[in-house]
Design a protein around this motif. Structure first.
Motif, PDB file in Angstrom:
ATOM      1  N   PRO A 155      42.140  -6.429  38.857  1.00  0.00           N
ATOM      2  CA  PRO A 155      41.380  -6.658  37.621  1.00  0.00           C
ATOM      3  C   PRO A 155      42.042  -7.642  36.654  1.00  0.00           C
ATOM      4  O   PRO A 155      41.337  -8.352  35.932  1.00  0.00           O
ATOM      5  CB  PRO A 155      41.294  -5.260  37.010  1.00  0.00           C
TER       6      PRO A 155
ATOM      7  N   HIS B  68      37.627  -8.101  37.426  1.00  0.00           N
ATOM      8  CA  HIS B  68      36.958  -8.106  38.738  1.00  0.00           C
ATOM      9  C   HIS B  68      37.378  -6.881  39.564  1.00  0.00           C
ATOM     10  O   HIS B  68      38.506  -6.432  39.481  1.00  0.00           O
ATOM     11  CB  HIS B  68      37.353  -9.388  39.480  1.00  0.00           C
ATOM     12  N   THR B  69      36.456  -6.403  40.380  1.00  0.00           N
ATOM     13  CA  THR B  69      36.779  -5.320  41.317  1.00  0.00           C
ATOM     14  C   THR B  69      37.847  -5.805  42.300  1.00  0.00           C
ATOM     15  O   THR B  69      37.735  -6.929  42.795  1.00  0.00           O
ATOM     16  CB  THR B  69      35.509  -4.948  42.130  1.00  0.00           C
ATOM     17  N   PRO B  70      38.861  -4.998  42.620  1.00  0.00           N
ATOM     18  CA  PRO B  70      39.909  -5.442  43.542  1.00  0.00           C
ATOM     19  C   PRO B  70      39.363  -5.799  44.932  1.00  0.00           C
ATOM     20  O   PRO B  70      38.476  -5.114  45.440  1.00  0.00           O
ATOM     21  CB  PRO B  70      40.847  -4.232  43.634  1.00  0.00           C
TER      22      PRO B  70
END
Ligand code: ATP
Length: 137
Positions: A74, A39-41
């Protein structure tokens, strides 16, 4: 199959969860969100509610959180909360008593000795603990 993400749920006095998860769902103040590996931070505040995750074996787990913050990276989700309990660690009688106490305070009108905002927050915590426990739906 997707790889696991590391989940940590931390309170001032306890490391409540420290394990691998397939997916993590949490109650963000802007709505519930889910995090998978990669996942995007992002960083967000949390509402009182429950963090749900699938552990490495695919079993669904639920943890009460009293609000706080979540940081998603991430490969890791970190949740910082004032208090957090796994379902099995919630004392149902204590939560019922907290709910009754808060309801009583909130039903007393115009009493300067009552902090209504605090009582409302206590009521919401108790209700969510009882939901995680399965006592109320
Ligand atoms: P109470 O009035 O019963 O203390 P509260 O909502 O005011 O409830 P918190 O301030 O959220 O309590 O938590 C204080 C500490 O007590 C935390 O360590 C929390 O994990 C623990 N705790 C509170 N209620 C319960 C419960 N029903 N079962 C297990 N632990 C609890």
């Amino acid at each position: 199959m997707a790889e696991n993400i590391k989940l940590e749920i931390v309170t001032p006095d306890n490391l409540v969860v420290d394990e691998e998860a397939q997916i993590v769902m949490a109650p963000g103040t802007d709505g519930e969100f889910g995090v998978l590996k990669g996942h995007t931070p992002f960083l967000t505040s949390l509402k009182i509610g429950s963090v749900k995750y699938k552990d490495a074996s695919g079993k669904e787990r639920v943890v009460f959180v009293s609000g706080g913050f979540a940081e998603a990276l991430p490969n890791k989700v970190t949740i910082l909360a004032e208090s957090a309990e796994r379902r099995r660690d919630i004392d149902q009688d204590r939560a019922k008593q907290a709910m009754e106490r808060a309801e009583k305070r909130l039903s007393t009108e115009n009493d300067d000795s009552i902090d209504y905002i605090r009582a409302k927050a206590a009521l919401v915590r108790a209700i969510h603990r009882l939901k995680v426990k399965g006592y109320i739906v």
